[in-house]
Design an enzyme around this catalytic site. Structure first.
Site, PDB file in Angstrom:
ATOM      1  N   THR A 178      32.179  37.373  45.108  1.00  0.00           N
ATOM      2  CA  THR A 178      31.944  38.472  44.177  1.00  0.00           C
ATOM      3  C   THR A 178      32.795  39.668  44.586  1.00  0.00           C
ATOM      4  OG1 THR A 178      29.712  37.772  43.598  1.00  0.00           O
ATOM      5  CG2 THR A 178      30.219  40.101  43.312  1.00  0.00           C
ATOM      6  N   LYS A 247      34.623  36.144  41.390  1.00  0.00           N
ATOM      7  CA  LYS A 247      33.670  36.521  40.339  1.00  0.00           C
ATOM      8  C   LYS A 247      33.657  38.039  40.179  1.00  0.00           C
ATOM      9  CE  LYS A 247      28.777  36.061  39.036  1.00  0.00           C
ATOM     10  NZ  LYS A 247      28.417  37.500  38.976  1.00  0.00           N
TER      11      LYS A 247
END
Length: 380
Positions: A178, A247
């Site tokens: 992320t 992500k």
């Protein structure tokens, strides 16, 4: 196509709902009734005025379908290929923290639900269940979907290497880094209620001594000092045998840079509207990112999340060029009020609705779903 048995889920006696649960919105209402105010604020809330949170859902709804009739649907199925392997369907459960706060079955129940429905799962770095336990429950299931692990950057590279070793040994098949949340978003609802985790619920793989937690001068009390850079991404890719996806990609240039550095793909995500408000919806961001990635690295994966609430939404994501999609809050809502059974019902609804949409638009296979199945003035 599979036989369609879209069965309603009967609420448990403790719930105040008396109507059968037949769609994802019903699951959301049941979850709100089951969760306390603080847990509901944490799991359902978004950043600031929650504009992006709402717009994520509306943007998929505003796309219109363009069916073709009298197509040959014999032998149809939802199987897809991701990272060199065939899977039952192009849907994975998104990474979500502290699932044992939502229900005692937590990440274990979610993993079982996903496997039962042929869906994948991305286990959160902030899982409240040990990653080895989750993987052991489903890794040998031949009918499951992909099993990926989501990672937040740790400034302590030694701790990060140790975690990577655990992830690889447990049998996870990809890493999802992320990259859009170096600091917390400003979440008003969460700040009003706080975050009183129940006894025994914690992020079991989060190091208490990570340097990110040490204050200093700089943005956000020094937290931004530990934010990862492209050089860190390149280092990470070199430390693992697993494919790495980034992500939180919202800009085409970032997507291109990711694949040029060796990332196996990107996940188009605005963090479900939880980090930075007034970003565009992911349905709006997806086409430009797909175009940019395909030009530079046609084999790289493009996955999308944010606001998917119907099988038609998943179909539209695939029509816009995504290889797969993640679904987050709805699966959590199913878990919250009915454990693994509720989460499995959410995923089954999504699967059945996707198959119905494919049949009704004249698409026997995932590969048949293209931009021509979305209506626009330019189509005619």
């Amino acid at each position: 196509m599979g036989q369609h048995l879209i069965c309603p889920l009967t609420p448990q006696p403790a719930h105040t709902m008396t109507q059968p649960i037949v769609n994802l919105q019903d699951h959301e209402h049941a979850a709100q009734a089951a969760l306390g105010d603080a847990a509901w604020a944490y799991f359902s809330g978004g950043a600031a005025d929650e504009i992006t949170l709402r717009h994520n859902v509306a943007a998929w709804q505003n796309l219109r379908l363009s069916p073709r009739v009298l197509q040959d649907l014999r032998g149809g199925h939802t199987r897809c290929n991701l990272l060199g392997r065939e899977w039952p369907m192009p849907l994975l459960v998104a990474p979500m923290a502290y699932q044992r706060w939502a229900h005692a079955e937590g990440e274990s129940g979610m993993a079982l639900a996903a496997a039962a429905q042929g869906c994948g799962m991305v286990l959160s770095h902030q899982t409240s269940t040990p990653l080895h336990d989750v993987a052991a429950m489903v890794a040998s299931d031949a009918e499951r979907g992909p099993l990926w692990f989501q990672l937040y950057w740790l400034a302590d590279r030694g701790a990060l290497r140790d975690l990577l070793a655990q992830v690889e040994a447990a049998g996870f098949e990809a890493l999802v880094l992320t990259v859009d949340a170096p600091v917390h978003g400003v979440r008003d609802r969460e700040r009003r209620h706080g975050m009183p985790l129940p006894e025994g619920v914690k992020a079991v793989h989060w190091p208490a001594s990570d340097p990110k937690n040490k204050p200093s001068t700089g943005l956000c009390g020094g937290l931004a000092d530990a934010a990862p850079t492209w050089a860190d991404v390149q280092w990470l890719i070199g430390q693992t045998r697993l494919p790495v996806l980034l992500k939180g990609i919202t800009h085409p240039q970032d997507a291109v840079q990711a694949v040029k550095l060796g990332a196996a793909g990107v996940i188009v995500s605005n963090h479900g509207g939880r980090v930075l408000d007034t970003l565009p919806a992911t349905a709006e961001l997806l086409p430009r990112i797909v175009q940019a990635v395909r030009q530079h690295h046609p084999q790289a994966l493009v996955v999308v999340d944010g606001g998917i609430r119907r099988g038609t939404d998943l179909f539209k994501a695939l029509a816009l060029g995504a290889d797969a999609a993640l679904i987050g809050r709805p699966a959590l809502y199913g878990l919250a009020h009915a454990g693994a059974r509720g989460a499995a019902h959410v995923l089954r609804l999504m699967r059945d609705e996707l198959e119905a949409t494919m049949a009704l638009t004249g698409c026997a296979h995932i590969q048949d779903i293209g931009i021509d199945r979305l209506w626009s003035l330019e189509s005619f």
